[in-house]
Design a protein around this motif. Structure first.
Motif, PDB file in Angstrom:
ATOM      1  N   ALA A  37       4.596   9.088  -4.599  1.00  0.00           N
ATOM      2  CA  ALA A  37       3.187   8.853  -4.259  1.00  0.00           C
ATOM      3  C   ALA A  37       2.282   9.821  -5.007  1.00  0.00           C
ATOM      4  N   THR A  53       0.723   0.859   1.537  1.00  0.00           N
ATOM      5  CA  THR A  53       0.174   2.189   1.781  1.00  0.00           C
ATOM      6  C   THR A  53      -0.078   2.384   3.270  1.00  0.00           C
ATOM      7  N   LEU A  56       3.222   2.975   5.006  1.00  0.00           N
ATOM      8  CA  LEU A  56       3.750   4.314   4.765  1.00  0.00           C
ATOM      9  C   LEU A  56       2.966   5.386   5.525  1.00  0.00           C
ATOM     10  N   ILE A  57       1.678   5.151   5.756  1.00  0.00           N
ATOM     11  CA  ILE A  57       0.881   6.079   6.564  1.00  0.00           C
ATOM     12  C   ILE A  57       1.417   6.099   7.994  1.00  0.00           C
ATOM     13  N   ASN A  84       3.917  13.468   2.524  1.00  0.00           N
ATOM     14  CA  ASN A  84       3.793  12.032   2.299  1.00  0.00           C
ATOM     15  C   ASN A  84       2.535  11.482   2.960  1.00  0.00           C
ATOM     16  N   GLU A  85       2.205  11.970   4.150  1.00  0.00           N
ATOM     17  CA  GLU A  85       0.990  11.515   4.840  1.00  0.00           C
ATOM     18  C   GLU A  85      -0.245  11.818   4.006  1.00  0.00           C
ATOM     19  N   GLN A  88      -0.240   9.511   0.905  1.00  0.00           N
ATOM     20  CA  GLN A  88      -0.536   8.113   1.233  1.00  0.00           C
ATOM     21  C   GLN A  88      -1.980   7.939   1.693  1.00  0.00           C
ATOM     22  N   GLN A  91      -3.939   7.815  -1.418  1.00  0.00           N
ATOM     23  CA  GLN A  91      -3.791   6.493  -2.036  1.00  0.00           C
ATOM     24  C   GLN A  91      -4.592   5.444  -1.265  1.00  0.00           C
TER      25      GLN A  91
END
Length: 112
Positions: A37, A53, A56-57, A84-85, A88, A91
């Motif tokens: 990401a 997206t 994934l959040i 990752n949070e 994402q 994004q």
């Protein structure tokens, strides 16, 4: 006889120690998601999938909570999903800005 050895190992203290090492290797291998990401942050926002997206959040939020709910708490898993949070969400903001706040394209042959 060999299956008896397998079951005795499966329920032994050695087995628990072996299984606890996945408490480390699982999150480490999971870091591929936020790394990907973060590498995608420089790519064209047209390539971002909004539904993926969003998924994934939610996924990262759920596993951040899970990492603190298990005993012992898994701070490595929490860190992985925290990174990752953030990636994402960035994004997601890029996707939203591109699709809903982007500048309108001027058609060829027409003047503004």
């Amino acid at each position: 006889m060999s299956s008896n050895k397998f079951f005795s190992f499966l329920f032994s203290k050695q087995s628990l120690k072996y299984m606890c090492t996945t408490h480390f290797w699982g999150p480490v291998s999971n870091f591929g998601i936020p790394v990907a990401a973060m590498l995608d942050l420089k790519k064209d926002p047209e390539l971002i999938s909004g539904p993926m997206t969003g998924s994934l959040i939610v996924y990262s939020l759920v596993f951040m909570r899970y990492s603190m709910a298990v005993i012992p708490q898994n701070y490595l898993l929490f860190g992985c999903h925290f990174v990752n949070e953030l990636a994402q969400l960035t994004q997601g903001f890029r996707w939203t800005k591109h699709h809903f706040q982007g500048t309108p394209k001027i058609e060829e042959g027409k003047t503004a």
